[in-house]
Design a protein around this motif. Sequence first.
Motif, PDB file in Angstrom:
ATOM      1  N   ARG A 190      30.626  41.787  50.946  1.00 28.22           N
ATOM      2  CA  ARG A 190      30.791  41.803  52.417  1.00 28.22           C
ATOM      3  C   ARG A 190      31.059  40.207  52.960  1.00 28.22           C
ATOM      4  NH1 ARG A 190      26.500  45.605  51.969  1.00 28.22           N
ATOM      5  NH2 ARG A 190      24.812  44.083  52.104  1.00 28.22           N
ATOM      6  N   LEU A 191      30.961  39.335  52.097  1.00 27.55           N
ATOM      7  CA  LEU A 191      31.398  37.924  52.583  1.00 27.55           C
ATOM      8  C   LEU A 191      32.934  37.624  52.592  1.00 27.55           C
ATOM      9  CD1 LEU A 191      28.409  36.055  51.103  1.00 27.55           C
ATOM     10  CD2 LEU A 191      28.738  36.985  53.416  1.00 27.55           C
ATOM     11  N   VAL A 192      33.474  38.672  51.643  1.00 21.85           N
ATOM     12  CA  VAL A 192      34.825  38.536  51.560  1.00 21.85           C
ATOM     13  C   VAL A 192      35.735  38.962  52.315  1.00 21.85           C
ATOM     14  CG1 VAL A 192      36.668  39.130  49.770  1.00 21.85           C
ATOM     15  CG2 VAL A 192      34.113  38.518  49.015  1.00 21.85           C
ATOM     16  N   PRO A 193      36.807  38.085  52.895  1.00 22.23           N
ATOM     17  CA  PRO A 193      37.833  38.838  54.008  1.00 22.23           C
ATOM     18  C   PRO A 193      38.619  39.928  53.353  1.00 22.23           C
ATOM     19  CG  PRO A 193      38.632  36.559  53.038  1.00 22.23           C
ATOM     20  CD  PRO A 193      37.354  37.045  52.418  1.00 22.23           C
ATOM     21  N   TYR A 194      39.008  40.662  54.445  1.00 20.69           N
ATOM     22  CA  TYR A 194      39.678  42.125  54.093  1.00 20.69           C
ATOM     23  C   TYR A 194      40.962  41.806  53.144  1.00 20.69           C
ATOM     24  CZ  TYR A 194      41.754  46.478  55.005  1.00 20.69           C
ATOM     25  OH  TYR A 194      42.447  47.889  54.943  1.00 20.69           O
ATOM     26  N   HIS A 195      41.679  40.896  53.363  1.00 20.35           N
ATOM     27  CA  HIS A 195      42.668  41.041  52.273  1.00 20.35           C
ATOM     28  C   HIS A 195      42.408  40.547  50.849  1.00 20.35           C
ATOM     29  CE1 HIS A 195      42.270  36.545  52.975  1.00 20.35           C
ATOM     30  NE2 HIS A 195      42.908  36.497  52.048  1.00 20.35           N
ATOM     31  N   LEU A 196      41.241  40.446  50.757  1.00 23.15           N
ATOM     32  CA  LEU A 196      40.778  40.077  49.294  1.00 23.15           C
ATOM     33  C   LEU A 196      39.567  41.119  49.060  1.00 23.15           C
ATOM     34  CD1 LEU A 196      40.278  36.424  49.662  1.00 23.15           C
ATOM     35  CD2 LEU A 196      42.019  37.408  48.285  1.00 23.15           C
ATOM     36  N   ARG A 197      39.759  42.161  49.708  1.00 24.35           N
ATOM     37  CA  ARG A 197      38.656  43.206  49.220  1.00 24.35           C
ATOM     38  C   ARG A 197      38.990  43.864  47.868  1.00 24.35           C
ATOM     39  NH1 ARG A 197      34.996  44.630  53.498  1.00 24.35           N
ATOM     40  NH2 ARG A 197      34.590  42.790  54.388  1.00 24.35           N
ATOM     41  N   GLN A 198      40.074  43.954  47.486  1.00 23.73           N
ATOM     42  CA  GLN A 198      40.448  44.413  46.022  1.00 23.73           C
ATOM     43  C   GLN A 198      40.168  43.584  44.861  1.00 23.73           C
ATOM     44  OE1 GLN A 198      41.119  47.601  46.077  1.00 23.73           O
ATOM     45  NE2 GLN A 198      40.733  47.639  47.993  1.00 23.73           N
ATOM     46  N   CYS A 199      39.578  42.419  45.208  1.00 22.13           N
ATOM     47  CA  CYS A 199      39.309  41.582  43.929  1.00 22.13           C
ATOM     48  C   CYS A 199      38.263  41.791  43.205  1.00 22.13           C
ATOM     49  CB  CYS A 199      38.907  40.033  44.456  1.00 22.13           C
ATOM     50  SG  CYS A 199      37.388  40.105  45.535  1.00 22.13           S
ATOM     51  N   THR A 200      38.086  41.487  41.822  1.00 20.36           N
ATOM     52  CA  THR A 200      37.105  41.865  40.998  1.00 20.36           C
ATOM     53  C   THR A 200      35.834  41.650  41.224  1.00 20.36           C
ATOM     54  OG1 THR A 200      37.543  40.226  39.514  1.00 20.36           O
ATOM     55  CG2 THR A 200      39.202  42.212  39.276  1.00 20.36           C
ATOM     56  N   ALA A 201      34.845  42.037  40.456  1.00 15.37           N
ATOM     57  CA  ALA A 201      33.498  41.712  40.611  1.00 15.37           C
ATOM     58  C   ALA A 201      33.548  40.063  39.875  1.00 15.37           C
ATOM     59  CB  ALA A 201      32.521  42.370  39.555  1.00 15.37           C
ATOM     60  N   PHE A 202      34.438  40.057  38.793  1.00 17.81           N
ATOM     61  CA  PHE A 202      34.285  38.783  38.235  1.00 17.81           C
ATOM     62  C   PHE A 202      34.641  37.656  39.213  1.00 17.81           C
ATOM     63  CE2 PHE A 202      36.856  35.131  36.320  1.00 17.81           C
ATOM     64  CZ  PHE A 202      36.037  34.806  35.127  1.00 17.81           C
TER      65      PHE A 202
END
Length: 418
Positions: free
Chosen positions: A251-263
């Motif tokens: 939830r702290l990640v901006p929208y354009h990075l929402r597809q980033c991995t758990a890693f």
Amino acid sequence: MAPSSSSLSFTVRKCQPELVTPAIPTPHETKLLSDIDDQEFLRFTYSIIQIYGNESSMANKDPVRVIRQALAQTLVFYYPFAGRLREGRGRKLMVDCTGEGVTFVEADADVTLDQFGDSLQPPFAYATEFLCEVPDSQELATCPLLLIQVTRLKCGGFVVATGWHHTMADGAGLSQFMNAWAEIARGASAPSISPLWRRELLMARDPPRITRNHREYEHVEDTKAPGTNSNDNLVQRSFFFGPTQIAAIRRLVPYHLRQCTAFDIITACLWRCRTKALQIEADEDVRMMCIVNARNRFKPPLPVGYYGNAFAYPAAISTAGKLCGNPFGYAVELIHKVKGEVTEEYMHSVADLMVIKGRCMLTTVRACLVTDLTRARFREVDFGWGKSLSGAPALAKTGPFLAATHIVSYKNPKEKMG
């Protein structure tokens, strides 16, 4: 005896080490390691510990005997592991396939799994009790390339500790070997995946040429005064990142990075927290090195069965002030971006750099290293007693990094640890 710092005391009785050789004669030849394999950083023995519970259907079988016999048969297919390393011109490493064998230790511990309680989670608090003693890995001519100890527990469970010389294989390669070993322990006559040497695929080019910026190998001056090394006060701890924790951080990640991995998310979080804890000066650079498996970055991908080292350590870099002062997405984006830099050309450039710069070392100054071992699936290795309760690195130290971070799979009563 177990460490005095713990309330649990037990004894591990070890037999004399023996050499397990391939079950039948194997080729006596010399095989060159790749220029990714024989980096200075990888010239050490790395250990994995797997913990198994009792299995009633295997009550009449001795895990030590089953695993030892399967090892001898597996070495027929992976016979370079039964050889010894040699160093040639330009410090080039090769394997003398002598068939001398690998070190195997049989042991018994007067303790049950239940007595360990919660300490089974990585890092296993009693790991050193179950490790085969590692000889000086710098003595290449005499150092076995595999060191294995199998320890029976009073409850019918057992512990398998496997140390391997990292120049021979990476985590994915060791996982391939261990699954072949487990398949044979369960009755297979040959591995389902045939091992491929093919180290020429990652040899330096002729002539070698560095085409990428490899900041992970930069020489960095340590500005700390003698006697103020931050590593002196480091301790090893586990942190659980299950679905709930990952969702909260995402939830702290901006929208354009929402597809980033758990890693990406976990690594960015650890990098920021570590930098803050070490109180690094705001204008000093800090590095986060992410180990990236490059097998599928080649076109075509490296062939199935390749078990050599095939990974890179690209370094995300920021000043400590920017890393800690910017929103969380800043760190996530740096991690995500640097992982994408690893391509087939990047790997060839690293191999060439090793030849041009004399197998230079990774920088450890204000740097940390994170490796994702969840896909190595060490917990899924089944010698006939089912999956292991825990499968993870035995120690925090990874080569020159005294406190590398390992992301491993572990199941607690409620969730998994990332």
